[in-house]
Write a protein that holds these residues in place. Structure first.
Motif, PDB file in Angstrom:
ATOM      1  N   GLY A 230      -2.005  10.267   8.442  1.00 60.99           N
ATOM      2  CA  GLY A 230      -3.142   9.370   8.280  1.00 60.99           C
ATOM      3  C   GLY A 230      -4.260  10.037   7.498  1.00 60.99           C
ATOM      4  O   GLY A 230      -4.275  11.261   7.318  1.00 60.99           O
ATOM      5  N   ASN A 231      -5.199   9.226   7.030  1.00 59.08           N
ATOM      6  CA  ASN A 231      -6.309   9.750   6.228  1.00 59.08           C
ATOM      7  C   ASN A 231      -7.568   8.950   6.547  1.00 59.08           C
ATOM      8  O   ASN A 231      -7.711   7.801   6.132  1.00 59.08           O
ATOM      9  N   PRO A 232      -8.516   9.550   7.305  1.00 57.96           N
ATOM     10  CA  PRO A 232      -9.739   8.824   7.670  1.00 57.96           C
ATOM     11  C   PRO A 232     -10.546   8.382   6.448  1.00 57.96           C
ATOM     12  O   PRO A 232     -11.213   7.350   6.493  1.00 57.96           O
ATOM     13  N   GLU A 233     -10.484   9.139   5.356  1.00 58.13           N
ATOM     14  CA  GLU A 233     -11.259   8.785   4.173  1.00 58.13           C
ATOM     15  C   GLU A 233     -10.789   7.475   3.555  1.00 58.13           C
ATOM     16  O   GLU A 233     -11.583   6.719   2.994  1.00 58.13           O
ATOM     17  N   THR A 234      -9.505   7.215   3.642  1.00 57.69           N
ATOM     18  CA  THR A 234      -8.964   5.965   3.095  1.00 57.69           C
ATOM     19  C   THR A 234      -8.662   4.948   4.196  1.00 57.69           C
ATOM     20  O   THR A 234      -8.053   3.906   3.928  1.00 57.69           O
ATOM     21  N   ASN A 235      -9.078   5.293   5.411  1.00 55.58           N
ATOM     22  CA  ASN A 235      -8.877   4.394   6.550  1.00 55.58           C
ATOM     23  C   ASN A 235      -7.405   4.034   6.755  1.00 55.58           C
ATOM     24  O   ASN A 235      -7.042   2.894   7.014  1.00 55.58           O
ATOM     25  N   THR A 236      -6.524   5.023   6.634  1.00 59.82           N
ATOM     26  CA  THR A 236      -5.091   4.818   6.846  1.00 59.82           C
ATOM     27  C   THR A 236      -4.639   5.565   8.090  1.00 59.82           C
ATOM     28  O   THR A 236      -5.174   6.619   8.424  1.00 59.82           O
ATOM     29  N   SER A 237      -3.649   4.991   8.749  1.00 62.29           N
ATOM     30  CA  SER A 237      -3.107   5.567   9.981  1.00 62.29           C
ATOM     31  C   SER A 237      -1.708   6.111   9.736  1.00 62.29           C
ATOM     32  O   SER A 237      -1.057   5.748   8.744  1.00 62.29           O
ATOM     33  N   ASP A 240       1.406   4.202   7.886  1.00 61.94           N
ATOM     34  CA  ASP A 240       0.958   3.122   6.997  1.00 61.94           C
ATOM     35  C   ASP A 240       1.650   3.214   5.639  1.00 61.94           C
ATOM     36  O   ASP A 240       1.883   4.304   5.110  1.00 61.94           O
TER      37      ASP A 240
END
Length: 325
Positions: A230-237, A240
């Motif tokens: 996941g990547n909080p910067e791109t709002n992905t879990s 995804d």
């Protein structure tokens, strides 16, 4: 003093006469002498013989010569020789060139041999070879109940102590449109599932780049890339979908990618290899001069290989049923 000198002269005369005899005559003479010896004299001979028959050549020979002799022995005999005595163990264990040569015979890489303790590296190599021969080199851990029944895994890839597996149940149920397949990522160290998520389309091949990315090739001719952590910067879990790659007209049979180069390579049963931009799913080129299904592709950027003739160039290897390019 004179008596001692007379004895020495007498013994010297006997020895000189003995040396003049042939081998057969010497043996006959020794037999006659033994027959005339008393039990006390036989006991004395028995005590003296080991000094002549069992010489400690390891200690007496120059070290270089002893090494040249011992390097011809099988490793099992070398280890057995180390158990003869403490002095033999110290001398033989310290022969680094002998043990290094044994390591190379076992197939050990030069970089994997401990320069200070090559004997220990040799013992490890010997144990691995034994375990391989006995079929006990691998530990089996069954991955069960991770996906829906029947849970047919069709693709696997390993990276950084993690295994990614993909399923292909829908090709057996003939319900490709509605069936959801699974990607399961398993920690080898912890023996546990760290991530499991659904994907659309039966998975034909998979590659994991832990902990960032996993890319799947599908039997419907598409590819899909997914987040792992996941990547909080791109709002992905985790799990995804990042991109879907569409343009192959037959199942994708092989894939490779490099995140630093932002490139994805795919080989297909449509006899083509396609090059994609990994981050955008944009097709960059198609290589179509192949004689059959492309079964394997391997991509190595210029900074990750040491082929002198291809210095500064990326390397792409493609294999079909008929040839390798």
């Amino acid at each position: 003093m004179g008596e001692k000198t007379e004895q020495e002269e007498k013994m010297g005369c006997i020895v000189r006469q003995f040396n003049l005899l042939s081998s057969a005559e010497r043996k006959l003479t020794l037999g006659e002498i033994l027959n005339s010896c008393t039990s006390e004299e036989i006991s004395y001979i028995d005590q003296k013989l080991p000094d002549f028959l069992y010489r400690d050549f390891i200690s007496e020979l120059p070290l270089e010569l002893a090494e040249r002799i011992l390097e011809r022995l099988p490793v099992a005999d070398l280890l057995q020789a180390c158990t003869v005595s403490r002095s033999w163990n110290d001398i033989i264990s310290g022969m680094k060139m002998v043990w290094r040569a044994q390591c190379l015979k076992f197939g050990c890489l030069s970089s994997g041999i401990d320069p200070n303790f090559p004997k220990q590296s040799c013992i490890k190599g010997m144990k691995i070879q034994h375990d391989l021969h006995e079929g006990s080199a691998w530990k089996q851990d069954a991955i069960v109940n991770l996906v829906k029944s029947p849970g047919r895994f069709s693709a696997l890839h390993h990276d950084r102590e993690h295994v990614a597996g993909g399923t292909s149940d829908s090709i057996h149920t003939h319900d490709n449109q509605t069936s959801s397949e699974s990607v399961v990522i398993w920690s080898v160290i912890n023996s546990s599932v760290v991530l499991s998520f659904p994907v659309s389309g039966s998975i034909s091949c998979i590659k994991l780049s832990y902990p960032s990315l996993v890319v799947c090739g599908h039997f419907d001719g598409t590819l899909s890339s997914h987040q792992v952590s996941g990547n909080p910067e791109t709002n992905t879990s985790p799990g995804d979908l990042i991109n879907k790659f569409r343009l192959h007209t037959a199942p994708v049979l092989s894939l490779d990618f490099d995140e630093s180069e932002d490139l994805l390579i795919s080989g297909s049963a449509d006899w083509t290899v396609k090059v994609w931009q990994l981050s955008t799913a944009t097709q960059l080129s198609t290589l179509s001069s192949h004689s059959h299904w492309v079964l394997s592709v391997i991509f190595t950027p210029s900074h990750k290989h040491s082929i002198k003739t291809l210095s500064g160039k990326d390397v792409l290897v493609m294999m079909t049923r008929d040839d390798i390019q």
